[in-house]
Design a protein around this motif. Sequence first.
Motif, short mmCIF file in Angstrom:
data_model
loop_
_atom_site.label_atom_id
_atom_site.label_comp_id
_atom_site.label_asym_id
_atom_site.label_seq_id
_atom_site.Cartn_x
_atom_site.Cartn_y
_atom_site.Cartn_z
N GLU A 1 -12.21 -2.25 -1.78
CA GLU A 1 -12.20 -2.50 -3.18
C GLU A 1 -11.03 -2.38 -3.86
OE1 GLU A 1 -15.51 -0.23 -5.20
OE2 GLU A 1 -16.22 0.51 -2.96
N LEU A 2 -9.83 -1.78 -3.17
CA LEU A 2 -8.67 -1.74 -3.84
C LEU A 2 -7.64 -2.89 -3.28
CD1 LEU A 2 -8.27 2.10 -2.92
CD2 LEU A 2 -9.37 1.01 -5.04
N PHE A 3 -6.70 -2.89 -3.79
CA PHE A 3 -5.75 -4.07 -3.49
C PHE A 3 -4.96 -3.65 -2.18
CE2 PHE A 3 -5.22 -4.04 -8.26
CZ PHE A 3 -5.44 -5.38 -8.44
N ASP A 4 -4.85 -4.74 -1.42
CA ASP A 4 -4.25 -4.52 -0.14
C ASP A 4 -2.99 -4.45 0.12
OD1 ASP A 4 -3.30 -6.90 -0.61
OD2 ASP A 4 -4.31 -8.05 0.95
N PHE A 5 -2.20 -4.19 -0.76
CA PHE A 5 -0.68 -3.95 -1.08
C PHE A 5 -0.32 -2.40 -1.33
CE2 PHE A 5 -1.89 -5.92 -4.99
CZ PHE A 5 -1.18 -4.87 -5.93
N ILE A 6 -1.63 -1.75 -1.32
CA ILE A 6 -1.13 -0.15 -1.61
C ILE A 6 -1.10 0.59 -0.23
CG2 ILE A 6 -2.07 -0.38 -4.10
CD1 ILE A 6 -4.58 1.18 -3.00
N SER A 7 -0.63 1.81 -0.62
CA SER A 7 -0.58 2.69 0.66
C SER A 7 -1.43 3.78 0.14
CB SER A 7 0.89 3.40 0.84
OG SER A 7 1.63 2.35 1.01
N LYS B 1 -9.24 -3.85 -7.18
CA LYS B 1 -9.26 -5.52 -7.42
C LYS B 1 -10.05 -5.95 -8.51
CE LYS B 1 -9.10 -5.98 -2.25
NZ LYS B 1 -10.04 -6.63 -1.17
N ASP B 2 -10.89 -5.47 -8.85
CA ASP B 2 -11.72 -5.97 -10.29
C ASP B 2 -11.11 -5.72 -11.27
OD1 ASP B 2 -12.30 -3.46 -10.32
OD2 ASP B 2 -14.75 -3.79 -10.36
N GLY C 1 -7.51 7.86 -12.07
CA GLY C 1 -6.47 6.88 -11.71
C GLY C 1 -6.76 5.78 -10.72
N VAL C 2 -7.66 5.83 -9.93
CA VAL C 2 -8.03 5.02 -8.99
C VAL C 2 -8.37 3.41 -9.47
CG1 VAL C 2 -10.55 5.44 -8.65
CG2 VAL C 2 -9.35 4.42 -6.64
#
Length: 153
Positions: free
Chosen positions: A125-131, A91-92, A85-86
């Motif tokens: 590599e992930l969106f900066d708005f997640i926890s 971001k891509d 699920g990651v």
Amino acid sequence: MKKIASILFAVSLLLSVCVHAQIKAVNPAEFHGAVADKKLYKVVYQLNSDDDKVIKATMKNMMNALEDPRLKGKLEAELVVHGGGVAVFKKDGPYEAQLKALQAKGVILAECENTLRERRISKDELFDFISFVPSGNGELIIRQQQGWAMVHP
């Protein structure tokens, strides 16, 4: 003995009729679903698949719940992502707009740190708005014990 058997049969028949008389057929035109009579409902959605159809269905299910007129303004929701699920948080990937729409409605977006370690994925590599949570499974266990409804589309 025959008389006792006849009396028992008659009594059981009478009880059966009474029970069935209390059960009434539901008229589909009168049924509109469960009534949301609580002030707050809590739900956690689990996403552990990188299948685009599963990801899209999960986000659509969440949005549908948030827009349900019975639950609108009464729903606290969290999306717990682990394993494959990651992909939804990368971001891509193509999911940024849908994720931001969920977050704008108050949804907690949580990624499992164990998944990142095991798959050697950097938080960059992930969106900066997640926890982040230490363990996706741990988060699900804790939320369930706290009384949150669990959904795994």
